[in-house]
Scaffold this active site. Structure first.
Site, PDB file in Angstrom:
ATOM      1  N   ARG A   1       8.445 -32.719  12.676  1.00 15.40           N
ATOM      2  CA  ARG A   1       7.415 -32.444  13.705  1.00 15.40           C
ATOM      3  C   ARG A   1       6.653 -31.218  13.163  1.00 15.40           C
ATOM      4  O   ARG A   1       5.656 -30.966  13.583  1.00 15.40           O
ATOM      5  CB  ARG A   1       8.256 -32.515  14.902  1.00 15.40           C
ATOM      6  CG  ARG A   1       8.940 -31.168  15.155  1.00 15.40           C
ATOM      7  CD  ARG A   1       9.789 -31.446  16.356  1.00 15.40           C
ATOM      8  NE  ARG A   1      10.513 -30.154  16.772  1.00 15.40           N
ATOM      9  CZ  ARG A   1      11.553 -29.883  16.792  1.00 15.40           C
ATOM     10  NH1 ARG A   1      12.256 -30.770  15.596  1.00 15.40           N
ATOM     11  NH2 ARG A   1      12.370 -28.841  16.980  1.00 15.40           N
ATOM     12  N   HIS A   2       7.373 -30.498  12.514  1.00 16.66           N
ATOM     13  CA  HIS A   2       6.989 -28.915  12.401  1.00 16.66           C
ATOM     14  C   HIS A   2       5.753 -29.054  11.262  1.00 16.66           C
ATOM     15  O   HIS A   2       5.047 -28.337  11.083  1.00 16.66           O
ATOM     16  CB  HIS A   2       8.147 -28.153  11.695  1.00 16.66           C
ATOM     17  CG  HIS A   2       9.061 -27.742  12.932  1.00 16.66           C
ATOM     18  ND1 HIS A   2       8.745 -27.095  13.980  1.00 16.66           N
ATOM     19  CD2 HIS A   2      10.238 -28.028  12.718  1.00 16.66           C
ATOM     20  CE1 HIS A   2       9.711 -27.021  14.638  1.00 16.66           C
ATOM     21  NE2 HIS A   2      10.762 -27.873  13.885  1.00 16.66           N
TER      22      HIS A   2
ATOM     23  N   ARG B   1       2.636 -29.689  12.715  1.00 14.94           N
ATOM     24  CA  ARG B   1       1.850 -28.587  13.488  1.00 14.94           C
ATOM     25  C   ARG B   1       1.294 -27.586  12.343  1.00 14.94           C
ATOM     26  O   ARG B   1       0.159 -27.188  12.631  1.00 14.94           O
ATOM     27  CB  ARG B   1       3.113 -27.699  14.289  1.00 14.94           C
ATOM     28  CG  ARG B   1       3.561 -28.522  15.434  1.00 14.94           C
ATOM     29  CD  ARG B   1       4.721 -28.123  16.031  1.00 14.94           C
ATOM     30  NE  ARG B   1       5.302 -29.158  17.074  1.00 14.94           N
ATOM     31  CZ  ARG B   1       6.455 -29.176  17.680  1.00 14.94           C
ATOM     32  NH1 ARG B   1       7.306 -28.028  17.224  1.00 14.94           N
ATOM     33  NH2 ARG B   1       6.827 -29.762  18.567  1.00 14.94           N
TER      34      ARG B   1
ATOM     35  N   GLY C   1      -1.236  -4.969   8.974  1.00 16.00           N
ATOM     36  CA  GLY C   1      -2.571  -4.977   8.514  1.00 16.00           C
ATOM     37  C   GLY C   1      -2.695  -5.940   7.148  1.00 16.00           C
ATOM     38  O   GLY C   1      -3.460  -6.735   7.172  1.00 16.00           O
TER      39      GLY C   1
ATOM     40  N   ARG D   1       7.663   1.527   7.310  1.00 16.76           N
ATOM     41  CA  ARG D   1       7.713   2.608   8.290  1.00 16.76           C
ATOM     42  C   ARG D   1       8.458   2.095   9.560  1.00 16.76           C
ATOM     43  O   ARG D   1       8.675   2.828  10.341  1.00 16.76           O
ATOM     44  CB  ARG D   1       6.329   3.497   8.522  1.00 16.76           C
ATOM     45  CG  ARG D   1       5.643   3.990   7.662  1.00 16.76           C
ATOM     46  CD  ARG D   1       4.059   4.467   7.529  1.00 16.76           C
ATOM     47  NE  ARG D   1       3.683   4.928   6.651  1.00 16.76           N
ATOM     48  CZ  ARG D   1       2.245   5.261   6.519  1.00 16.76           C
ATOM     49  NH1 ARG D   1       1.563   4.695   7.595  1.00 16.76           N
ATOM     50  NH2 ARG D   1       1.638   5.899   5.523  1.00 16.76           N
TER      51      ARG D   1
ATOM     52  N   ASP E   1       0.789  -1.048  -0.176  1.00 15.84           N
ATOM     53  CA  ASP E   1       0.061  -0.146   0.088  1.00 15.84           C
ATOM     54  C   ASP E   1       0.864   1.319  -0.146  1.00 15.84           C
ATOM     55  O   ASP E   1       2.344   1.089  -0.154  1.00 15.84           O
ATOM     56  CB  ASP E   1      -0.996   0.241   1.442  1.00 15.84           C
ATOM     57  CG  ASP E   1      -0.266   0.168   2.511  1.00 15.84           C
ATOM     58  OD1 ASP E   1       0.876   0.355   2.492  1.00 15.84           O
ATOM     59  OD2 ASP E   1      -1.170   0.283   3.409  1.00 15.84           O
ATOM     60  N   HIS E   2       0.235   2.401   0.274  1.00 16.18           N
ATOM     61  CA  HIS E   2       1.151   3.714   0.154  1.00 16.18           C
ATOM     62  C   HIS E   2       2.078   3.720   1.175  1.00 16.18           C
ATOM     63  O   HIS E   2       3.008   4.136   1.089  1.00 16.18           O
ATOM     64  CB  HIS E   2       0.072   4.933   0.378  1.00 16.18           C
ATOM     65  CG  HIS E   2      -0.580   4.928   1.302  1.00 16.18           C
ATOM     66  ND1 HIS E   2      -2.016   3.765   1.429  1.00 16.18           N
ATOM     67  CD2 HIS E   2      -0.798   5.426   2.707  1.00 16.18           C
ATOM     68  CE1 HIS E   2      -2.561   3.927   2.600  1.00 16.18           C
ATOM     69  NE2 HIS E   2      -2.049   4.969   3.400  1.00 16.18           N
TER      70      HIS E   2
ATOM     71  N   CYS F   1       3.398  -2.916   4.031  1.00 18.28           N
ATOM     72  CA  CYS F   1       2.402  -1.803   4.421  1.00 18.28           C
ATOM     73  C   CYS F   1       3.134  -0.873   5.582  1.00 18.28           C
ATOM     74  O   CYS F   1       4.575  -1.090   5.342  1.00 18.28           O
ATOM     75  CB  CYS F   1       1.147  -2.328   4.986  1.00 18.28           C
ATOM     76  SG  CYS F   1       1.001  -2.961   6.413  1.00 18.28           S
ATOM     77  N   GLY F   2       2.574  -0.178   6.157  1.00 17.17           N
ATOM     78  CA  GLY F   2       3.328   1.040   7.176  1.00 17.17           C
ATOM     79  C   GLY F   2       3.956   0.152   8.076  1.00 17.17           C
ATOM     80  O   GLY F   2       5.132   0.327   8.455  1.00 17.17           O
ATOM     81  N   THR F   3       3.033  -0.955   8.730  1.00 13.88           N
ATOM     82  CA  THR F   3       3.822  -1.751   9.702  1.00 13.88           C
ATOM     83  C   THR F   3       3.948  -2.958   9.617  1.00 13.88           C
ATOM     84  O   THR F   3       4.603  -3.898   9.977  1.00 13.88           O
ATOM     85  CB  THR F   3       2.839  -1.695  10.999  1.00 13.88           C
ATOM     86  OG1 THR F   3       1.519  -2.245  10.279  1.00 13.88           O
ATOM     87  CG2 THR F   3       2.504  -0.323  11.558  1.00 13.88           C
ATOM     88  N   GLY F   4       3.180  -3.574   8.353  1.00 17.99           N
ATOM     89  CA  GLY F   4       3.232  -4.804   7.994  1.00 17.99           C
ATOM     90  C   GLY F   4       2.224  -5.663   8.418  1.00 17.99           C
ATOM     91  O   GLY F   4       1.770  -7.021   8.310  1.00 17.99           O
TER      92      GLY F   4
ATOM     93  N   HIS G   1      10.090 -23.384  10.687  1.00 18.88           N
ATOM     94  CA  HIS G   1       9.119 -24.045  11.429  1.00 18.88           C
ATOM     95  C   HIS G   1       7.713 -23.761  11.186  1.00 18.88           C
ATOM     96  O   HIS G   1       6.973 -24.635  11.190  1.00 18.88           O
ATOM     97  CB  HIS G   1       9.222 -23.585  12.972  1.00 18.88           C
ATOM     98  CG  HIS G   1      10.750 -24.002  13.509  1.00 18.88           C
ATOM     99  ND1 HIS G   1      11.081 -23.942  14.772  1.00 18.88           N
ATOM    100  CD2 HIS G   1      11.685 -24.780  13.184  1.00 18.88           C
ATOM    101  CE1 HIS G   1      11.987 -24.587  15.188  1.00 18.88           C
ATOM    102  NE2 HIS G   1      12.356 -25.022  14.098  1.00 18.88           N
ATOM    103  N   ASN G   2       7.358 -22.496  10.436  1.00 14.79           N
ATOM    104  CA  ASN G   2       6.093 -22.368  10.237  1.00 14.79           C
ATOM    105  C   ASN G   2       5.550 -22.552   8.768  1.00 14.79           C
ATOM    106  O   ASN G   2       4.522 -22.519   8.342  1.00 14.79           O
ATOM    107  CB  ASN G   2       5.788 -21.032  10.493  1.00 14.79           C
ATOM    108  CG  ASN G   2       6.089 -20.519  12.070  1.00 14.79           C
ATOM    109  OD1 ASN G   2       6.524 -19.599  12.079  1.00 14.79           O
ATOM    110  ND2 ASN G   2       5.638 -21.366  13.032  1.00 14.79           N
TER     111      ASN G   2
HETATM  112  C1  RB5 Z   1      -1.713   3.169   6.233  1.00 21.20           C
HETATM  113  O1  RB5 Z   1      -1.622   4.449   6.892  1.00 21.20           O
HETATM  114  C2  RB5 Z   1      -1.420   2.228   7.266  1.00 21.20           C
HETATM  115  O2  RB5 Z   1      -2.619   1.984   8.110  1.00 21.20           O
HETATM  116  C3  RB5 Z   1      -0.972   0.959   6.621  1.00 21.20           C
HETATM  117  O3  RB5 Z   1      -0.009   0.964   5.617  1.00 21.20           O
HETATM  118  C4  RB5 Z   1      -0.617  -0.300   7.426  1.00 21.20           C
HETATM  119  O4  RB5 Z   1       0.368  -0.157   8.350  1.00 21.20           O
HETATM  120  C5  RB5 Z   1      -1.500  -1.188   8.215  1.00 21.20           C
HETATM  121  O5  RB5 Z   1      -1.576  -1.876   9.121  1.00 21.20           O
END
Ligand code: RB5
Length: 150
Positions: free
Chosen positions: A131-132, A135, A69, A108, A7-8, A64-67, A97-98
């Site tokens: 074993r993984h 699971r 979402g 970000r 995303d942005h 995304c910003g945090t990964g 493992h996963n």
């Molecule tokens: C967008 O502003 C932000 O919410 C998205 O990139 C992401 O971090 C969501 O988890």
């Protein structure tokens, strides 16, 4: 082939990852977004994950910003095991493992150099099985039993 989307909030990092793939000769399919304009990350996560779950792509990368979402959306898609990673240890062991098939990164959160190292590690680490596998099979059974997204 690797499916990739952002995303942005992940746009700049995804550009770096695609340049990195081009330098290394790694084939990828880009599902956008194609400009910095605000978009909804589930709209990108879904086609990337379908490309992975269908077997067309070996693995997927979502930014995304945090990964976070992206990872929540990705884990709703049948056949997808997605993880947000910010360090080498988690990135390596989530493959070992996963058997995760989608890596989610925070544009970000991570510096570019760190993110590219995590991408390389994710792509080169193979699932250990054994074993993984038992699971992971149990995880996939939860998905089946709950009739999640087709
Ligand atoms: C967008 O502003 C932000 O919410 C998205 O990139 C992401 O971090 C969501 O988890």
């Amino acid at each position: 082939m690797i499916a990739i989307g952002c995303d942005h909030g992940g746009f700049d990092l995804q550009q770096k990852i695609m340049s990195h793939f081009e330098e290394k000769g790694i084939q990828y399919k880009n599902f956008g977004t194609y400009e910095c304009k605000s978009v909804d990350y589930p709209d990108i996560a879904l086609p990337v994950c379908k490309c992975v779950s269908s077997g067309e792509a070996r693995l997927g990368i979502l930014v995304c910003g945090t990964g976070i979402g992206m990872s929540i959306a990705a884990n709703k898609v049948n056949g997808i095991r997605a993880a947000v990673c910010t360090d080498h240890f988690s990135t390596k062991f989530t493959r070992l493992h996963n058997n995760t098939n989608v890596l989610c990164l925070g544009g970000r959160v991570l510096g570019d150099a760190m993110a590219l190292e995590l991408v390389d590690l994710f792509l080169e680490t193979q699932f250990e099985g054994g074993r993984h596998q038992t699971r992971v099979d149990k995880i996939m059974k939860i998905e089946k039993d709950e009739h999640r997204y087709e």
